[in-house]
Design an enzyme around this catalytic site. Structure first.
Site, PDB file in Angstrom:
ATOM      1  N   TYR A  68      12.912   9.534  -3.546  1.00  0.00           N
ATOM      2  CA  TYR A  68      13.566   9.963  -5.004  1.00  0.00           C
ATOM      3  C   TYR A  68      14.124  11.231  -4.911  1.00  0.00           C
ATOM      4  O   TYR A  68      15.296  11.426  -5.409  1.00  0.00           O
ATOM      5  CB  TYR A  68      12.535   9.831  -6.087  1.00  0.00           C
ATOM      6  CG  TYR A  68      12.860  10.039  -7.470  1.00  0.00           C
ATOM      7  CD1 TYR A  68      13.471   9.517  -8.190  1.00  0.00           C
ATOM      8  CD2 TYR A  68      12.483  11.656  -7.715  1.00  0.00           C
ATOM      9  CE1 TYR A  68      14.165   9.767  -9.535  1.00  0.00           C
ATOM     10  CE2 TYR A  68      12.904  11.872  -9.210  1.00  0.00           C
ATOM     11  CZ  TYR A  68      13.849  11.218  -9.784  1.00  0.00           C
ATOM     12  OH  TYR A  68      14.286  11.851 -11.093  1.00  0.00           O
ATOM     13  N   ASP A 115      29.273  -3.143 -21.023  1.00  0.00           N
ATOM     14  CA  ASP A 115      28.378  -3.657 -19.880  1.00  0.00           C
ATOM     15  C   ASP A 115      28.643  -2.456 -18.700  1.00  0.00           C
ATOM     16  O   ASP A 115      29.793  -2.152 -18.520  1.00  0.00           O
ATOM     17  CB  ASP A 115      28.642  -4.948 -19.586  1.00  0.00           C
ATOM     18  CG  ASP A 115      28.398  -5.886 -20.564  1.00  0.00           C
ATOM     19  OD1 ASP A 115      27.794  -5.523 -21.730  1.00  0.00           O
ATOM     20  OD2 ASP A 115      28.914  -7.213 -20.182  1.00  0.00           O
ATOM     21  N   LYS A 139      18.072  12.531  -5.474  1.00  0.00           N
ATOM     22  CA  LYS A 139      18.665  13.656  -6.541  1.00  0.00           C
ATOM     23  C   LYS A 139      19.128  14.770  -5.785  1.00  0.00           C
ATOM     24  O   LYS A 139      19.873  15.465  -6.431  1.00  0.00           O
ATOM     25  CB  LYS A 139      17.311  13.898  -7.295  1.00  0.00           C
ATOM     26  CG  LYS A 139      16.926  12.890  -8.156  1.00  0.00           C
ATOM     27  CD  LYS A 139      18.051  12.677  -9.233  1.00  0.00           C
ATOM     28  CE  LYS A 139      17.577  11.568 -10.426  1.00  0.00           C
ATOM     29  NZ  LYS A 139      18.754  11.598 -11.464  1.00  0.00           N
TER      30      LYS A 139
END
Length: 251
Positions: free
Chosen positions: A157, A64, A161
Site C-alpha cells: 500500500y 459511472d 501511495k
C-alpha cells in the site's frame, strides 16, 4: 471558477463514496453551494453518497466511474468538462487491503497498484488536460503519509501511495503557469470505514479534520499539506532514521 474566497462552483469527486470526499463536500456546503459531480461505481453506496450530498442542499450529478477501467477515463472526464468547468477535482479513491496478503497474493498486489497508482495517474493526466484548456482549476490528490517512508508493515500500500504522491507533486510542477494547480494531501491515520477495526496510530484524525484542511488548502492554493500538520516534522525525522533502527520501531 474558484472565487476570491476560495469557494468552487463545481466539484468532481472521483471516488465519490469516500468518507473524506463526502466530508469535504459537507465542509464546503457550510459556506457555498457547489454543484457536485459524484463519480463512482453504481450501487447502494453510491446511491447513499448522492443522497447525502443532496441532504446538504447541494445539486448532485452521478456518473459511472471505475478506477481500474483506465480506458474509460478520458471520455468520462471530457464528458464532464463539456457540461461544466471543473473547478476542483478530488482524487479520493483507493484501497488498503490486507497488508500480509498484499505481498503474497499476486491478484491482491496488482489490484492495489492498479487502483491506487495506475488509476490515479490515469485520471491525473485527463484532469490536467482539461484544466490546462480551462486555464483554471485545482486537483486535490488524497495521498498518505504511508508513502513518505514505506514501512514493512504495509509496504505494498505504501509503495502505491509513494508513486501516486510523486506523480501529483510532479504534475503540480508541470502545470505551473497554466492557471491550474495541484494540492497533495498527506493525512496520517484517518478513522474511517477503511481503517475500521485497526488500532489508531498516534496523531490519528477524522475525515472531517482532513476535509477542513482540504478546504483551507484549496482557498490558499497550497501545494502540499499534512493532516495533522505536526506529522510533517515527525515524518521528516523518520525519513532519515537508518534502516536497521527503523525496522525496530513499532510502525
Amino acid at each position: 471558477m474558484i472565487n476570491a474566497l476560495g469557494r468552487p462552483q463545481t466539484v468532481l469527486l472521483l471516488g465519490g463514496t469516500s468518507e473524506i470526499a463526502q466530508a469535504v463536500v459537507a465542509a464546503w456546503a457550510r459556506t457555498c453551494r457547489p454543484l457536485v459531480v459524484l463519480a463512482a461505481r453504481p450501487g447502494p453506496r453510491r446511491d447513499a453518497a448522492a443522497a447525502h450530498v443532496e441532504s446538504l442542499g447541494l445539486e448532485v450529478e452521478v456518473v459511472d466511474f471505475d478506477a481500474e477501467r483506465t480506458e474509460e477515463h478520458p471520455a468520462l472526464i471530457d464528458a464532464v468538462s463539456r457540461e461544466h468547468d471543473i473547478d476542483v477535482a478530488i482524487v479520493a479513491f483507493g484501497v488498503l487491503g490486507d497488508e500480509e496478503q498484499a505481498w503474497q497474493d499476486h491478484a491482491a498486489a496488482t489490484r492495489l497498484a492498479r487502483v491506487n497508482y495506475t488509476g490515479a495517474v490515469s485520471v491525473g493526466v485527463c484532469l490536467a488536460d482539461v484544466m490546462r484548456r480551462q486555464g483554471h482549476g485545482m486537483i486535490v490528490a488524497l495521498s498518505s503519509v504511508a508513502g513518505e517512508r514505506v514501512r514493512r508493515s504495509n509496504f505494498v500500500y505504501g509503495s502505491t501511495k509513494a508513486g501516486m504522491d510523486g506523480f501529483y507533486l510532479g504534475l503540480g510542477e508541470a502545470l505551473r503557469g497554466s492557471g491550474a494547480g495541484v494540492l497533495v494531501v498527506r493525512p496520517g491515520f484517518v478513522r474511517t470505514r477503511m481503517t475500521a477495526g485497526r488500532s489508531p496510530a498516534p496523531l490519528s484524525v477524522t475525515a472531517e479534520q482532513v476535509a477542513d484542511a482540504v478546504v483551507r488548502g484549496v482557498a490558499r492554493r497550497d501545494e502540499l499539506i499534512w493532516v495533522p500538520a505536526p506529522l510533517r516534522g515527525v515524518m521528516s525525522g523518520l525519513r532519515h532514521v537508518p534502516r536497521p533502527l527503523f525496522r525496530r520501531l513499532p510502525l
